[in-house]
Design a protein around this motif. Structure first.
Motif, PDB file in Angstrom:
ATOM      1  N   VAL A  15      90.713  -1.208 -65.631  1.00 46.04           N
ATOM      2  CA  VAL A  15      91.929  -0.391 -65.600  1.00 46.04           C
ATOM      3  C   VAL A  15      93.063  -1.220 -65.016  1.00 46.04           C
ATOM      4  O   VAL A  15      92.944  -1.763 -63.909  1.00 46.04           O
ATOM      5  CB  VAL A  15      91.745   0.883 -64.746  1.00 46.04           C
ATOM      6  N   THR A  16      94.178  -1.331 -65.728  1.00 45.81           N
ATOM      7  CA  THR A  16      95.348  -2.032 -65.212  1.00 45.81           C
ATOM      8  C   THR A  16      96.325  -1.030 -64.583  1.00 45.81           C
ATOM      9  O   THR A  16      96.249   0.169 -64.836  1.00 45.81           O
ATOM     10  CB  THR A  16      96.072  -2.814 -66.319  1.00 45.81           C
ATOM     11  N   GLY A  17      97.230  -1.548 -63.761  1.00 42.22           N
ATOM     12  CA  GLY A  17      98.155  -0.655 -63.062  1.00 42.22           C
ATOM     13  C   GLY A  17      97.408   0.327 -62.194  1.00 42.22           C
ATOM     14  O   GLY A  17      97.840   1.473 -61.997  1.00 42.22           O
ATOM     15  N   ALA A  18      96.295  -0.137 -61.616  1.00 44.23           N
ATOM     16  CA  ALA A  18      95.360   0.768 -60.940  1.00 44.23           C
ATOM     17  C   ALA A  18      95.858   1.271 -59.598  1.00 44.23           C
ATOM     18  O   ALA A  18      95.326   2.250 -59.072  1.00 44.23           O
ATOM     19  CB  ALA A  18      94.015   0.066 -60.756  1.00 44.23           C
ATOM     20  N   ALA A  19      96.868   0.629 -59.008  1.00 47.99           N
ATOM     21  CA  ALA A  19      97.327   1.027 -57.685  1.00 47.99           C
ATOM     22  C   ALA A  19      98.358   2.152 -57.720  1.00 47.99           C
ATOM     23  O   ALA A  19      98.665   2.754 -56.690  1.00 47.99           O
ATOM     24  CB  ALA A  19      97.917  -0.175 -56.946  1.00 47.99           C
ATOM     25  N   GLY A  20      98.908   2.452 -58.893  1.00 50.52           N
ATOM     26  CA  GLY A  20      99.870   3.543 -59.006  1.00 50.52           C
ATOM     27  C   GLY A  20      99.184   4.896 -59.004  1.00 50.52           C
ATOM     28  O   GLY A  20      97.959   4.993 -59.092  1.00 50.52           O
ATOM     29  N   ALA A  21      99.984   5.944 -58.930  1.00 54.42           N
ATOM     30  CA  ALA A  21      99.431   7.303 -58.847  1.00 54.42           C
ATOM     31  C   ALA A  21      98.537   7.623 -60.036  1.00 54.42           C
ATOM     32  O   ALA A  21      97.427   8.143 -59.878  1.00 54.42           O
ATOM     33  CB  ALA A  21     100.561   8.320 -58.741  1.00 54.42           C
ATOM     34  N   LEU A  22      98.991   7.309 -61.244  1.00 54.93           N
ATOM     35  CA  LEU A  22      98.182   7.595 -62.426  1.00 54.93           C
ATOM     36  C   LEU A  22      96.984   6.664 -62.502  1.00 54.93           C
ATOM     37  O   LEU A  22      95.863   7.098 -62.791  1.00 54.93           O
ATOM     38  CB  LEU A  22      99.034   7.485 -63.692  1.00 54.93           C
ATOM     39  N   GLY A  23      97.197   5.396 -62.225  1.00 50.22           N
ATOM     40  CA  GLY A  23      96.099   4.439 -62.265  1.00 50.22           C
ATOM     41  C   GLY A  23      94.979   4.799 -61.312  1.00 50.22           C
ATOM     42  O   GLY A  23      93.791   4.692 -61.650  1.00 50.22           O
ATOM     43  N   ARG A  24      95.324   5.241 -60.111  1.00 48.33           N
ATOM     44  CA  ARG A  24      94.306   5.622 -59.129  1.00 48.33           C
ATOM     45  C   ARG A  24      93.427   6.756 -59.658  1.00 48.33           C
ATOM     46  O   ARG A  24      92.210   6.756 -59.486  1.00 48.33           O
ATOM     47  CB  ARG A  24      94.971   6.053 -57.818  1.00 48.33           C
ATOM     48  N   GLY A  53      91.050   4.543 -50.350  1.00 47.65           N
ATOM     49  CA  GLY A  53      90.942   5.938 -50.747  1.00 47.65           C
ATOM     50  C   GLY A  53      89.721   6.199 -51.589  1.00 47.65           C
ATOM     51  O   GLY A  53      89.022   7.215 -51.412  1.00 47.65           O
ATOM     52  N   TRP A  54      89.428   5.300 -52.521  1.00 49.50           N
ATOM     53  CA  TRP A  54      88.234   5.476 -53.360  1.00 49.50           C
ATOM     54  C   TRP A  54      86.959   5.398 -52.519  1.00 49.50           C
ATOM     55  O   TRP A  54      86.025   6.166 -52.742  1.00 49.50           O
ATOM     56  CB  TRP A  54      88.199   4.404 -54.451  1.00 49.50           C
ATOM     57  N   GLN A  55      86.964   4.486 -51.554  1.00 52.21           N
ATOM     58  CA  GLN A  55      85.778   4.342 -50.705  1.00 52.21           C
ATOM     59  C   GLN A  55      85.533   5.618 -49.895  1.00 52.21           C
ATOM     60  O   GLN A  55      84.383   6.031 -49.702  1.00 52.21           O
ATOM     61  CB  GLN A  55      85.944   3.141 -49.763  1.00 52.21           C
ATOM     62  N   LYS A  56      86.610   6.256 -49.432  1.00 52.70           N
ATOM     63  CA  LYS A  56      86.470   7.501 -48.681  1.00 52.70           C
ATOM     64  C   LYS A  56      85.853   8.598 -49.537  1.00 52.70           C
ATOM     65  O   LYS A  56      85.208   9.513 -49.018  1.00 52.70           O
ATOM     66  CB  LYS A  56      87.828   7.958 -48.143  1.00 52.70           C
ATOM     67  N   LEU A  57      86.057   8.504 -50.832  1.00 49.12           N
ATOM     68  CA  LEU A  57      85.488   9.489 -51.756  1.00 49.12           C
ATOM     69  C   LEU A  57      84.050   9.133 -52.134  1.00 49.12           C
ATOM     70  O   LEU A  57      83.426   9.849 -52.914  1.00 49.12           O
ATOM     71  CB  LEU A  57      86.342   9.574 -53.021  1.00 49.12           C
ATOM     72  N   GLY A  58      83.570   8.021 -51.596  1.00 49.16           N
ATOM     73  CA  GLY A  58      82.205   7.605 -51.890  1.00 49.16           C
ATOM     74  C   GLY A  58      82.058   6.873 -53.203  1.00 49.16           C
ATOM     75  O   GLY A  58      80.934   6.718 -53.707  1.00 49.16           O
ATOM     76  N   LEU A  59      83.163   6.400 -53.758  1.00 49.74           N
ATOM     77  CA  LEU A  59      83.127   5.699 -55.039  1.00 49.74           C
ATOM     78  C   LEU A  59      83.000   4.196 -54.784  1.00 49.74           C
ATOM     79  O   LEU A  59      83.961   3.441 -54.864  1.00 49.74           O
ATOM     80  CB  LEU A  59      84.389   6.019 -55.848  1.00 49.74           C
ATOM     81  N   SER A  60      81.792   3.783 -54.490  1.00 53.12           N
ATOM     82  CA  SER A  60      81.548   2.393 -54.109  1.00 53.12           C
ATOM     83  C   SER A  60      81.429   1.459 -55.301  1.00 53.12           C
ATOM     84  O   SER A  60      81.369   0.243 -55.141  1.00 53.12           O
ATOM     85  CB  SER A  60      80.272   2.303 -53.268  1.00 53.12           C
TER      86      SER A  60
END
Length: 280
Positions: A15-24, A53-60
């Protein structure tokens, strides 16, 4: 990217542009659906914040890489590294983009080139290099380009954005036509106005939110999750017979040619007057 122990049978999505709101949200949706996701962005700090943020959601199962898609050699190196570390690439979401207001008559050439370089050339680099990897692996795959509902209509002072996003729609059709033999599906998602930090300033202008909502058939703005869900659907086996499609995710805004952030008062010849697109 920090390599991790992975099951090489797990599908890998980039996924590109992954740091933006939609990309996240796209990264989150694909990871939740069971993909190993490699999140790319040119902003290292923003990417690290997103990863926290992803790690906090358990998405390792999300890996991050700093990549500028306008740099062809950087794109080639990134895709080669992903293949070496994870063994495969099954999907791509080309989400990174650029937009800046500016009338055609006065637009700096540098602004035009930036739109073309990021939105069109950069997306082409990602699509071509990723498709080459998928084709050589002979397992098929999928590619989704993030365009815009403004690809289907004109918006005053966002002409360069409209043109380059419309070009993405045609790029997707060409790629879908030629890559189908490799069992690679290519589609487009065309979001309308969603509630993000990027749109908050424009929506705060007097009358803009109210005017836009009055011309949105579903009567509300969208959110990043709703767009991400559409992307996740196209990445799934449920969309196995969908390619070359353009999926509008805009609450019907495009029916009325929205959004129209600004408009030109043309009542006096040779004296263009730019006004709020939703002012009376």
């Amino acid at each position: 990217m920090t390599p991790q122990q992975t099951d090489r049978q797990i599908p890998v999505a980039v996924v590109t542009g992954a740091a933006g709101a939609l990309g996240r949200r796209i990264v989150q949706s694909l990871a939740t659906d069971g993909n190993q996701v490699v999140a790319l962005d040119r902003d290292t700090r923003a990417l690290e914040e997103a990863d926290a943020g992803w790690q906090k959601l358990g998405l390792s199962q999300i890996l991050i890489m700093t990549v500028d898609q306008t740099d062809r050699s950087a794109v080639e190196s990134a895709i080669a590294e992903i293949r070496a570390d994870l063994g495969r690439i099954d999907g791509l979401v080309a989400n990174a983009g650029y937009a800046k207001f500016g009338p055609v008559l006065d637009m700096p050439v540098s602004t035009w080139h930036r739109h073309v370089d990021v939105n069109l050339n950069g997306t082409f680099h990602m699509l071509q290099v990723s498709a080459q990897a998928m084709a050589s692996a002979r397992r098929g795959g999928w590619i989704t380009l993030i365009s815009s509902n403004l690809a289907a209509s004109h918006g005053d002072q966002v002409g360069a954005y409209c043109v380059t996003k419309a070009a993405l729609n045609h790029l997707a059709k060409s790629a879908a036509a030629e890559l189908g033999v490799h069992r690679i599906r290519v589609n487009v998602v065309m979001p309308g106005v969603v509630e993000t930090a990027m749109t908050s300033g424009m929506l705060a202008e007097p009358g803009v939110r109210e005017g836009l909502l009055s011309l949105t058939p579903l009567g509300r703005l969208g959110n990043a999750t709703e767009v991400a869900d559409a992307v996740a659907f196209l990445a799934s086996s449920r969309a196995a017979w969908i390619t070359g499609a353009e999926l509008l995710v805009d609450g019907g805004q495009s029916i009325y040619g929205q959004p129209a952030w600004v408009r030109q008062d043309r009542s006096v010849a040779h004296e263009p007057n730019w006004v709020n697109g939703y002012s009376s």
